[in-house]
Design an enzyme around this catalytic site. Structure first.
Site, PDB file in Angstrom:
ATOM      1  N   ASP A   1      -0.908  -5.871   9.294  1.00 30.11           N
ATOM      2  CA  ASP A   1      -1.901  -4.861   8.919  1.00 30.11           C
ATOM      3  C   ASP A   1      -3.162  -5.627   8.519  1.00 30.11           C
ATOM      4  O   ASP A   1      -3.183  -6.319   7.499  1.00 30.11           O
ATOM      5  CB  ASP A   1      -1.366  -4.013   7.749  1.00 30.11           C
ATOM      6  CG  ASP A   1      -2.279  -2.836   7.426  1.00 30.11           C
ATOM      7  OD1 ASP A   1      -3.385  -2.761   8.004  1.00 30.11           O
ATOM      8  OD2 ASP A   1      -1.899  -1.995   6.590  1.00 30.11           O
TER       9      ASP A   1
ATOM     10  N   TRP B   1       0.857  -1.190   0.000  1.00 27.36           N
ATOM     11  CA  TRP B   1       0.000   0.000   0.000  1.00 27.36           C
ATOM     12  C   TRP B   1       0.893   1.241   0.000  1.00 27.36           C
ATOM     13  O   TRP B   1       1.836   1.314   0.798  1.00 27.36           O
ATOM     14  CB  TRP B   1      -0.876  -0.042   1.263  1.00 27.36           C
ATOM     15  CG  TRP B   1      -1.824   1.100   1.443  1.00 27.36           C
ATOM     16  CD1 TRP B   1      -2.620   1.672   0.489  1.00 27.36           C
ATOM     17  CD2 TRP B   1      -2.096   1.795   2.662  1.00 27.36           C
ATOM     18  NE1 TRP B   1      -3.378   2.664   1.050  1.00 27.36           N
ATOM     19  CE2 TRP B   1      -3.075   2.774   2.392  1.00 27.36           C
ATOM     20  CE3 TRP B   1      -1.621   1.683   3.971  1.00 27.36           C
ATOM     21  CZ2 TRP B   1      -3.581   3.631   3.349  1.00 27.36           C
ATOM     22  CZ3 TRP B   1      -2.125   2.533   4.935  1.00 27.36           C
ATOM     23  CH2 TRP B   1      -3.093   3.493   4.626  1.00 27.36           C
TER      24      TRP B   1
ATOM     25  N   LYS C   1     -13.448  -0.932   6.064  1.00 31.41           N
ATOM     26  CA  LYS C   1     -14.013  -1.712   4.954  1.00 31.41           C
ATOM     27  C   LYS C   1     -15.075  -2.692   5.444  1.00 31.41           C
ATOM     28  O   LYS C   1     -16.138  -2.785   4.863  1.00 31.41           O
ATOM     29  CB  LYS C   1     -12.919  -2.493   4.215  1.00 31.41           C
ATOM     30  CG  LYS C   1     -11.558  -1.826   4.192  1.00 31.41           C
ATOM     31  CD  LYS C   1     -11.440  -0.725   3.186  1.00 31.41           C
ATOM     32  CE  LYS C   1     -10.132   0.016   3.405  1.00 31.41           C
ATOM     33  NZ  LYS C   1      -9.726   0.887   2.365  1.00 31.41           N
TER      34      LYS C   1
END
Ligand code: LMR
Length: 396
Positions: A211, A130, A246
């Site tokens: 993560d 990311w 999310k």
């Protein structure tokens, strides 16, 4: 003092959201930022979230500060979601959790903690990762390094190369692993591969920072924690950054957490006392609303069961779009093989489109994709698929 300041470069992901908003084309398609859209192109508020909010508004009696580590109920439910109820890490109190402003907030606190308490430690990021990982950890003062991950030839995991690079990481360094739904590739290790990774990390004394921003979006809430569970069979100390943007759709509520897993409860409390200091000077204490929503849903059996169903709906729609995308490209006569996208999980995949092709899609068709070629599959719908695949065909 401001005269010599130059305009900063646009953020590679959020900068595109600004361009997309400003684009007047009514047929524009946004496959850039990782935000879920339903088949009508809307980002919905989950029904369970709406219901939890009603409960909260009826019962909330104060807007006083939360503790620096946030709401204890939220922290406990976060641990249950990570490890499963009754897991040994929870019952033996080896974990301590702090509520943080989003996954990004959790990563930054972790970065600050690492830089100040372990100043010689470097952090190793997957190649690719990311885009914000590099900037967050550099801002915290850490040196970022890369480990091998994706095989460009197969658009799958290059596990041998990954393991070989992990074996080169010095003891005392930190490795960032994506818990599931790797961002940006959608390529995850299997549970067996996670076990092998865990064994190497334990043997070498490397600290994992997981993560975990997409639990439930790959194969299911429980299935998606299998990698983490394999890891903790081998590794006794780790950091985990959770995000509920999310899987609860709480993007704007900035709802995340940092969990420390240590050898014993005393060690976990000691590390958390240092984490608290970082929290105090970065944002003092976390925002409450998103955490209350998550805690309300996860501590209510009926709401939790319905939330799991809602997450399944999100996951299934994304997976349907993966299939439809590959099928439509084939039907249009595109030769390039996109079939690996079907195997990948979560919101993202690497399309293999070059920067030039991505820019043409943006300029000529109002289709927004991150420059690296990462696509947000959750931005595809049954109605924009035809136009999208036609445009991709024309730039290939
Ligand atoms: C993404 O990767 O698009 C998301 O995680 C949103 C963000 O903040 O970049």
């Amino acid at each position: 003092m401001f005269e010599k300041v130059q305009v900063a470069p646009a953020d590679p992901i959020l900068g595109l959201s600004e361009l997309f908003k400003a684009d007047p084309n009514p047929e524009k398609i946004n496959l850039s930022v990782g935000v879920y859209q339903d088949n009508n192109g809307k980002t919905p508020i989950l029904e369970t979230v709406k219901e939890a909010e009603k409960i909260i508004y009826g019962s909330e009696g104060s807007k006083g500060y939360l503790p620096m580590t946030g709401d204890p109920v939220y922290c406990a439910t976060t641990q249950e979601l990570l490890f499963g109820e009754g897991h040994d890490i929870i019952t033996s109190k080896r974990a301590a959790t702090a509520q943080c402003p989003g996954g990004t907030g959790a990563l930054r606190v972790a970065g600050d903690y690492l830089h100040l308490l372990h100043p010689d430690a470097k952090i190793w990021l997957s190649d690719p990762t990311w885009a914000n990982h590099n900037t967050i950890f550099k801002a915290a003062g850490l040196q970022c390094e890369k480990y091998a991950y994706r095989n460009p030839k197969t658009n799958g995991l290059d596990f041998d190369a990954m393991l070989a690079s992990i074996k080169q990481i010095p003891a005392g360094d930190v490795i960032l692993l994506h818990g599931c739904c790797h961002n940006p590739t959608g390529i995850d290790p299997t549970p067996e591969q996670w076990a092998k990774i865990g064994a190497v990390l334990a043997e070498r004394g490397i600290l994992p920072l997981v993560d975990f921003a997409y639990q439930g979006l790959a194969d299911g809430i429980e299935e998606d924690r299998q990698g983490l569970l394999e890891l903790v069979k081998h590794v006794k100390q780790l950091l985990i950054c959770s995000s509920y943007s999310k899987n609860f759709g709480l993007y704007c509520e900035r709802t995340g957490a940092l969990t420390v897993v240590a050898d014993n409860p005393e060690q976990a409390a000691t590390v958390m006392s240092q984490v608290k200091l970082r929290i105090r000077y970065i944002y003092s204490n976390p925002p409450a609303h998103g955490g209350k929503i998550v805690a309300t849903i996860l501590s209510n059996k009926e709401l939790k069961a319905r939330w799991i169903e809602e997450v399944a709906g999100i996951r299934n729609r994304i997976n349907e779009m993966r299939h439809l995308f590959v099928k439509t490209l084939k039907e249009k006569g595109v030769d390039q093989d996109f079939s690996s996208i079907i195997e990948q999980r979560g919101m993202f995949s690497f399309s293999g489109l070059s920067k030039e092709q991505v820019l043409r899609l943006r300029d000529e068709y109002s289709i927004y994709i991150v420059d690296s070629g990462r696509i947000n599959v959750a931005g595809m719908t049954t109605s924009n698929m035809d136009k999208l695949c036609e445009a991709i065909k024309s730039v290939l």
